[in-house]
Design an enzyme around this catalytic site. Structure first.
Site, mmCIF file in Angstrom:
data_model
loop_
_atom_site.group_PDB
_atom_site.id
_atom_site.type_symbol
_atom_site.label_atom_id
_atom_site.label_comp_id
_atom_site.label_asym_id
_atom_site.label_seq_id
_atom_site.Cartn_x
_atom_site.Cartn_y
_atom_site.Cartn_z
ATOM 1 N N ARG A 149 0.814 -1.221 0.000
ATOM 2 C CA ARG A 149 0.000 0.000 0.000
ATOM 3 C C ARG A 149 0.846 1.269 0.000
ATOM 4 O O ARG A 149 0.425 2.296 -0.529
ATOM 5 C CB ARG A 149 -0.997 -0.007 1.170
ATOM 6 C CG ARG A 149 -2.169 -0.951 0.942
ATOM 7 C CD ARG A 149 -3.188 -0.834 2.049
ATOM 8 N NE ARG A 149 -2.647 -1.200 3.343
ATOM 9 C CZ ARG A 149 -2.570 -2.438 3.811
ATOM 10 N NH1 ARG A 149 -3.016 -3.447 3.081
ATOM 11 N NH2 ARG A 149 -2.059 -2.676 4.994
ATOM 12 N N GLU B 277 4.133 -9.831 15.923
ATOM 13 C CA GLU B 277 3.504 -10.246 17.179
ATOM 14 C C GLU B 277 3.877 -11.712 17.474
ATOM 15 O O GLU B 277 4.258 -12.058 18.583
ATOM 16 C CB GLU B 277 1.993 -10.094 17.022
ATOM 17 C CG GLU B 277 1.260 -10.072 18.330
ATOM 18 C CD GLU B 277 -0.232 -9.865 18.111
ATOM 19 O OE1 GLU B 277 -0.631 -9.516 16.992
ATOM 20 O OE2 GLU B 277 -0.966 -10.071 19.094
HETATM 21 P P1 AMP Z 1 3.726 -1.856 11.958
HETATM 22 O O1 AMP Z 1 4.950 -2.590 11.516
HETATM 23 O O2 AMP Z 1 3.096 -2.467 13.188
HETATM 24 O O3 AMP Z 1 3.965 -0.363 12.144
HETATM 25 O O4 AMP Z 1 2.640 -2.049 10.832
HETATM 26 C C1 AMP Z 1 2.652 -1.261 9.724
HETATM 27 C C2 AMP Z 1 2.185 -1.989 8.474
HETATM 28 O O5 AMP Z 1 1.069 -2.839 8.718
HETATM 29 C C3 AMP Z 1 1.752 -0.982 7.452
HETATM 30 O O6 AMP Z 1 2.373 -1.327 6.216
HETATM 31 C C4 AMP Z 1 0.251 -1.080 7.390
HETATM 32 O O7 AMP Z 1 -0.168 -1.118 6.058
HETATM 33 C C5 AMP Z 1 -0.115 -2.355 8.109
HETATM 34 N N1 AMP Z 1 -1.092 -2.144 9.203
HETATM 35 C C6 AMP Z 1 -0.865 -2.300 10.534
HETATM 36 N N2 AMP Z 1 -1.958 -2.057 11.261
HETATM 37 C C7 AMP Z 1 -2.924 -1.704 10.386
HETATM 38 C C8 AMP Z 1 -4.303 -1.297 10.531
HETATM 39 N N3 AMP Z 1 -4.915 -1.205 11.712
HETATM 40 N N4 AMP Z 1 -4.985 -0.995 9.402
HETATM 41 C C9 AMP Z 1 -4.385 -1.071 8.187
HETATM 42 N N5 AMP Z 1 -3.114 -1.448 7.993
HETATM 43 C C10 AMP Z 1 -2.372 -1.764 9.071
#
Ligand code: AMP
Length: 181
Positions: free
Chosen positions: A69, A106
């Protein structure tokens, strides 16, 4: 900036263009569905302007982004900044020689990769993604850019889930988020 033809920032409530999907892809997660925002020309144009505006007077060599995305925003941003685009992808997707880093999920770990010749040492880089949650993915992307000795000028995300404190794991790099939750 010049690319504001379709955006009317006075009438757009960007948050209202994002659709919350509870329990996707698993129970307890509220997924921020941006397809509804992308579907709306004004919201799309406004989002691209807002993501790009902090860097419009800076010399940026590349906008680097994480599949998939992030790519949607990063390529038009690169075009607006007269910069190139650098894809960061899951292992096995990029065809040339890559370097990889692992990061914690996680449960378990994941990896991302970049072409080893995608940037030159000292290049000015902006890192882009649609959403910053725990920051794990962005931290891994930072590591890849640092390994190639790029200079990270900033991190730009459309959505920041502030309650997950992703910002705290990304060190001192300036982070620009358009929408905070
Ligand atoms: P993180 O590594 O936890 O910061 O997760 C970021 C990635 O996961 C991004 O590329 C987002 O597209 C996806 N992501 C994580 N949580 C969500 C959410 N609640 N809604 C949409 N995409 C998410």
């Amino acid at each position: 900036m010049e690319h504001t033809k379709k955006s009317n920032i006075d009438i757009i409530d960007l948050k209202s263009k994002i659709r919350d999907i509870p329990d996707f892809p698993k129970k307890g997660i509220i997924f921020k569905d941006i397809t509804t925002l992308l579907n709306d020309p004004s919201a799309l144009a406004y989002s691209l302007d807002a993501l790009t505006v902090p860097y419009q007077n800076e010399l940026i060599h590349h906008v680097a982004s994480i599949e998939s995305r992030g790519f949607i925003f990063a390529v038009p941003m690169a075009d607006r900044l007269n910069a190139g685009f650098v894809p960061i992808r899951k292992p096995g997707k990029l065809p040339y020689k890559t370097i990889e880093v692992s990061y914690d999920l996680e449960y378990g770990t994941d990896k991302i990769a970049i072409h080893m010749d995608a940037i030159n040492p000292g290049d000015s880089i902006i890192l882009v993604d649609d959403l910053l949650a725990t920051g794990g993915t962005m931290k891994a992307a930072i590591e890849l850019i640092e390994k190639l000795e790029g200079t990270i000028v900033g991190i730009s995300v459309l959505i920041e889930l502030s309650f997950l404190k992703g910002r705290d794991v990304l060190g001192d790099y300036p982070i620009h988020s358009v929408l905070k939750y």
